[in-house]
Write an enzyme that holds these catalytic residues in place. Structure first.
Site, PDB file in Angstrom:
ATOM      1  N   GLU A  42      -6.001  -6.898   2.245  1.00 12.34           N
ATOM      2  CA  GLU A  42      -6.535  -7.499   3.320  1.00 12.34           C
ATOM      3  C   GLU A  42      -8.247  -7.878   3.136  1.00 12.34           C
ATOM      4  OE1 GLU A  42      -6.663  -6.564   7.617  1.00 12.34           O
ATOM      5  OE2 GLU A  42      -8.395  -7.446   7.817  1.00 12.34           O
ATOM      6  N   ARG A  46     -15.876 -11.323   6.014  1.00 14.96           N
ATOM      7  CA  ARG A  46     -17.246 -11.034   6.297  1.00 14.96           C
ATOM      8  C   ARG A  46     -18.495 -11.157   5.623  1.00 14.96           C
ATOM      9  NH1 ARG A  46     -16.146  -5.006   8.600  1.00 14.96           N
ATOM     10  NH2 ARG A  46     -14.252  -5.389   9.789  1.00 14.96           N
ATOM     11  N   LYS A 130      -1.674  -5.793  15.145  1.00 10.53           N
ATOM     12  CA  LYS A 130      -2.614  -4.871  14.604  1.00 10.53           C
ATOM     13  C   LYS A 130      -3.349  -4.295  15.998  1.00 10.53           C
ATOM     14  CE  LYS A 130      -7.224  -5.322  12.705  1.00 10.53           C
ATOM     15  NZ  LYS A 130      -8.159  -5.646  11.575  1.00 10.53           N
TER      16      LYS A 130
END
Ligand code: 3PG
Length: 209
Positions: A42, A46, A130
């Site tokens: 993943e 950011r 999640k």
């Protein structure tokens, strides 16, 4: 290659959550993790280079299954898919992101904490979620409690998961895998210590689900 969210969650016990600051780090980092046995990656959106990192890993590390994290709106969803993300992960969910995510053709792993959030996603047919931020939101006792009335949901707890507590999370019947950053922390990535990252990845890949 297209994948389902259950393939994403069941390929390895641990999903590395990666923050990549330099484009040049992307491919060697992905190779180091894959070599250690972690194929599902993943890449969080950011950093300004994250989308280009996804493109490069997709093109140059064929054994990796590359996803995009930090999908927080329809714009980042579209950017991630255009970059080639094979799955997308969000820290939470909004109605517009859910609608776009359900129609986007790429598996979505949405973030939840509470039973009401879980129930809203169940209404849409989503059973893989999640659990974020796992430790701050109640951790293992919370997941056990949610699993009582809502056993049909499978979680990927992420946030505060580490090599010590990961086995206990993975022992839960409603946990398929955990997410974490300990295999590829910034100091090792910046130092280019791919051997140590591979060693940590191998340790994570050997955890029992
Ligand atoms: C994050 O917020 O970066 C991810 O959830 C990973 O969290 P961690 O660094 O606690 O593993």
């Amino acid at each position: 290659m297209s994948v389902t969210i259950h393939q994403v969650m069941n390929t390895s016990p641990v999903m590395p959550v990666m923050v990549i600051n330099q484009i040049e780090q992307a491919v060697p980092l992905a190779r180091a993790l894959v070599e250690g046995g972690l194929k599902v990656l993943e890449i969080t959106l950011r950093t300004p280079v994250a989308l280009e990192c996804i493109r490069r890993i997709k093109g140059e590390v064929p054994d990796a299954i590359v996803g995009a994290g930090t999908i927080i709106n329809t714009q980042t969803l579209r950017q991630a898919i255009d970059a080639g993300a094979q799955f997308v992960v969000s820290p939470g969910l909004t109605p517009s992101l859910l609608d776009a995510g359900l129609g986007c053709g790429v598996p979505l792993l949405p973030g939840v904490i509470t039973p009401s959030e879980v129930m809203r996603l169940l209404e849409k047919g989503i059973t893989a979620m999640k659990f974020f931020p796992a430790e701050a939101a109640g951790g293992i006792p919370m997941l056990k409690s949610i699993g009582g009335p809502l056993p049909q949901v499978t979680f990927c707890p992420t946030g505060g998961v580490n090599p010590k507590n990961a086995p206990e999370y993975l022992a839960l019947s409603n946990v398929a895998c955990v997410g974490g950053s300990w295999m590829a922390p910034a100091d090792l990535v910046d130092a280019g210590d791919w051997a140590e990252i591979t060693r940590r990845a191998a340790g994570a890949a050997a955890l029992k689900k």
